[in-house]
Motif scaffolding. Structure first.
Motif, PDB file in Angstrom:
ATOM      1  N   PRO A  19       0.842  -1.197   0.000  1.00 48.42           N
ATOM      2  CA  PRO A  19       0.000   0.000   0.000  1.00 48.42           C
ATOM      3  C   PRO A  19       0.880   1.251   0.000  1.00 48.42           C
ATOM      4  O   PRO A  19       1.632   1.480   0.949  1.00 48.42           O
ATOM      5  N   LYS A  20       0.807   1.977  -1.097  1.00 52.02           N
ATOM      6  CA  LYS A  20       1.734   3.107  -1.263  1.00 52.02           C
ATOM      7  C   LYS A  20       1.532   4.200  -0.226  1.00 52.02           C
ATOM      8  O   LYS A  20       2.465   4.900   0.153  1.00 52.02           O
ATOM      9  N   VAL A  21       0.270   4.371   0.258  1.00 53.29           N
ATOM     10  CA  VAL A  21       0.038   5.452   1.209  1.00 53.29           C
ATOM     11  C   VAL A  21       0.775   5.194   2.526  1.00 53.29           C
ATOM     12  O   VAL A  21       1.068   6.126   3.268  1.00 53.29           O
ATOM     13  N   ALA A  22       1.100   3.917   2.765  1.00 52.46           N
ATOM     14  CA  ALA A  22       1.853   3.594   3.978  1.00 52.46           C
ATOM     15  C   ALA A  22       3.256   4.197   3.925  1.00 52.46           C
ATOM     16  O   ALA A  22       3.922   4.351   4.954  1.00 52.46           O
ATOM     17  N   LEU A  23       3.704   4.528   2.712  1.00 48.12           N
ATOM     18  CA  LEU A  23       5.026   5.140   2.562  1.00 48.12           C
ATOM     19  C   LEU A  23       4.996   6.635   2.916  1.00 48.12           C
ATOM     20  O   LEU A  23       6.034   7.282   2.990  1.00 48.12           O
ATOM     21  N   GLY A  24       3.778   7.156   3.096  1.00 50.02           N
ATOM     22  CA  GLY A  24       3.599   8.592   3.336  1.00 50.02           C
ATOM     23  C   GLY A  24       4.574   9.196   4.342  1.00 50.02           C
ATOM     24  O   GLY A  24       5.315  10.115   3.997  1.00 50.02           O
ATOM     25  N   PRO A  25       4.598   8.684   5.548  1.00 50.78           N
ATOM     26  CA  PRO A  25       5.495   9.266   6.553  1.00 50.78           C
ATOM     27  C   PRO A  25       6.957   9.277   6.119  1.00 50.78           C
ATOM     28  O   PRO A  25       7.662  10.266   6.329  1.00 50.78           O
ATOM     29  N   ILE A  26       7.389   8.204   5.470  1.00 47.30           N
ATOM     30  CA  ILE A  26       8.787   8.141   5.007  1.00 47.30           C
ATOM     31  C   ILE A  26       9.039   9.228   3.967  1.00 47.30           C
ATOM     32  O   ILE A  26      10.067   9.911   3.993  1.00 47.30           O
ATOM     33  N   ILE A  27       8.070   9.398   3.068  1.00 49.51           N
ATOM     34  CA  ILE A  27       8.226  10.415   2.021  1.00 49.51           C
ATOM     35  C   ILE A  27       8.311  11.805   2.643  1.00 49.51           C
ATOM     36  O   ILE A  27       9.128  12.635   2.241  1.00 49.51           O
ATOM     37  N   ILE A  28       7.484  12.046   3.651  1.00 50.32           N
ATOM     38  CA  ILE A  28       7.494  13.368   4.286  1.00 50.32           C
ATOM     39  C   ILE A  28       8.834  13.621   4.972  1.00 50.32           C
ATOM     40  O   ILE A  28       9.387  14.726   4.904  1.00 50.32           O
ATOM     41  N   VAL A  29       9.383  12.582   5.597  1.00 52.27           N
ATOM     42  CA  VAL A  29      10.705  12.730   6.210  1.00 52.27           C
ATOM     43  C   VAL A  29      11.748  13.016   5.132  1.00 52.27           C
ATOM     44  O   VAL A  29      12.626  13.864   5.297  1.00 52.27           O
ATOM     45  N   ALA A  30      11.610  12.347   4.001  1.00 53.50           N
ATOM     46  CA  ALA A  30      12.608  12.492   2.942  1.00 53.50           C
ATOM     47  C   ALA A  30      12.518  13.852   2.251  1.00 53.50           C
ATOM     48  O   ALA A  30      13.536  14.498   1.999  1.00 53.50           O
ATOM     49  N   PHE A  31      11.311  14.291   1.928  1.00 52.59           N
ATOM     50  CA  PHE A  31      11.172  15.506   1.109  1.00 52.59           C
ATOM     51  C   PHE A  31      10.723  16.726   1.906  1.00 52.59           C
ATOM     52  O   PHE A  31      10.574  17.803   1.349  1.00 52.59           O
TER      53      PHE A  31
END
Lengths: 256, 208
Positions: free
Chosen positions: B64-76
């Motif tokens: 589920p791609k939305v589960a990556l949300g927090p990681i993406i926010i930390v990254a970008f």
């Protein structure tokens, strides 16, 4: 020296567990301007041999010489290949389709373009250039495919059962058209077919293939009387049924 | 709701929130589809690459791609880049898989025709592979319209600074469901317009 020389071709298809020999020990010569047929039961490797001549894949061993030079795939456009179906690109107009070969070598402008469009009217499709393939009948599409093949001015034409998907009447008409067009351009041609009548009516020589492994079983020379006639008239010549019977018997004997 | 619509339109907040979300969605949609198609082309180009990446694609697709949300926010960082990445990442993998399958299912006889004309791999791609896959690419576009909205709205839920996703979360927290419904209506209208644009493109691109 012959025009197209096929020397000791062997071809084996490999899979992980098995090896199937499709062609064994094939050697034959074809003269310039000659029309020959590969006739034989299905699975005798005639289409494999045609694909090898076309340079689609290399044989396991042996070589093919065109005008005494090794035939390199994709070097120049010396080979024209016509398939069972027309395979015109449905998203291109007839005109774009037949100019395709020239476009790929960036020669689709000026004189070459005019010549090709003339070719379209030669095959009786003069006013269809702006149409899409789906708007044409099967016979017209196969004629367009012939024009596309001839557009690049190949030295030798390879016909892989190009009439087999057509109805009988269209097939007879198209046989005559292909025969006359090739003769008038002086083209050398190889026809793959399982239709004895078609092979006799169109060719100068017939190579009969046997299966397992595919090899040339016998060669028949078509008598001059038949060679000079168009395919349609050749079918009505008294010599035609005689040759038909001979080849028929050989084919029968192959199956047992 | 109509009253709220006029009021929010009047003070300019609605326009700025909608503008932000629309911009993010369109960009996410374009990036997702484009990168997916490019990735599919690379896979077609190099069978070796496609063999190597195949298991990763399967796993990434199932995830589920939305589960990556927090990681993406930390990254970008919590802003545009993260939300756009969410909109894009949600559609990239499925686009890659679907378009690559379409590339591989092109009738090999068309390639044979081109090969006998001495066509290079680039020419074969341009003349046969790409045009015959246009119908599939268009239908992926249609799916991606919906997907990139999901990605962007979820991204805005997480970042919670601006946009229609923020309005929904905010309206939910202060129990202003008129605001939630208003945001939903606006999303529905924009999503429909995007879908219509894709259909327009379809009519232009596919003549038969």
């Amino acid at each position: 020296m012959s025009f197209l020389k096929i020397q000791d071709i062997h071809h084996t298809y490999f899979s992980n567990q098995t090896a199937a020999t499709a062609l064994a020990d094939i050697s034959l010569d074809i003269e310039k301007g000659e029309f020959v047929s590969f006739l034989g039961p299905s699975g005798c490797g005639k289409t494999t041999l045609l694909s090898i001549i076309a340079g689609l894949f290399p044989p396991t061993s042996g070589k093919i010489l065109l005008e005494n030079k090794p035939l390199k795939a994709n070097s120049d456009l010396s080979i024209g290949y016509m398939l069972q179906q027309d395979y015109l690109f449905p998203w291109k107009t007839i005109e774009e389709n037949i100019l395709l070969g020239l476009k790929l070598i960036k020669k689709d402008e000026g004189l070459e373009r005019i010549k090709t469009l003339k070719l379209l009217s030669d095959v009786g499709l003069g006013d269809t250039g702006k149409l899409y393939p789906r708007e044409l009948s099967g016979g017209m599409r196969q004629r367009a495919a012939l024009a596309r093949t001839l557009a690049v001015d190949p030295k030798i034409l390879l016909l892989d059962e190009p009439f087999s998907a057509l109805d009988y009447q269209t097939k007879l008409k198209l046989e005559d058209l292909v025969f006359e067009t090739l003769k008038s351009f002086g083209k050398t041609a190889v026809l793959v077919t399982h239709d004895i009548g078609e092979a006799i009516a169109m060719s100068d020589r017939i190579f009969l293939f046997s299966a397992n492994p595919g090899s040339v079983y016998k060669t028949f020379k078509v008598p001059d009387e038949l060679r000079e006639l168009t395919p349609f008239h050749a079918r009505n010549h008294p010599q035609y049924p005689m040759l038909f019977q001979t080849i028929w018997k050989e084919l029968e004997s192959l199956e047992y | 709701m109509w009253h709220l619509f006029i009021q929010k339109l009047g003070d300019g907040t609605l326009l700025s929130h909608s503008g932000v979300t629309l911009f993010e969605t369109v960009l996410g949609f374009i990036i997702g589809t484009l990168l997916g198609t490019i990735l599919a082309s690379l896979l077609w180009w190099s069978p070796r690459l496609s063999k190597t990446l195949d298991p990763y694609l399967v796993i990434l697709n199932a995830m589920p791609k939305v589960a990556l949300g927090p990681i993406i926010i930390v990254a970008f960082g919590p802003g545009f880049p993260s939300i756009i990445s969410m909109g894009a990442i949600i559609s990239i993998i499925i686009t890659t898989i679907v378009v690559y399958t379409a590339f591989r299912e092109v009738d090999p006889n068309y390639l044979k025709v081109l090969q006998t004309f001495g066509a290079t791999k680039t020419q074969a791609f341009r003349e046969a592979i790409l045009p015959s896959s246009f119908p599939t690419i268009i239908s992926t576009l249609k799916v991606n319209v919906g997907l990139s909205w999901v990605g962007v709205i979820v991204g805005e839920f997480l970042v919670s600074a601006k946009g229609l996703g923020y309005l929904i979360i905010y309206g939910f927290q202060v129990f202003n469901f008129t605001l939630v419904m208003l945001a939903l209506m606006i999303i529905a209208v924009f999503a429909t317009i995007m879908y219509q644009l894709v259909e327009l493109l379809e009519r232009k691109l596919i003549k038969d």
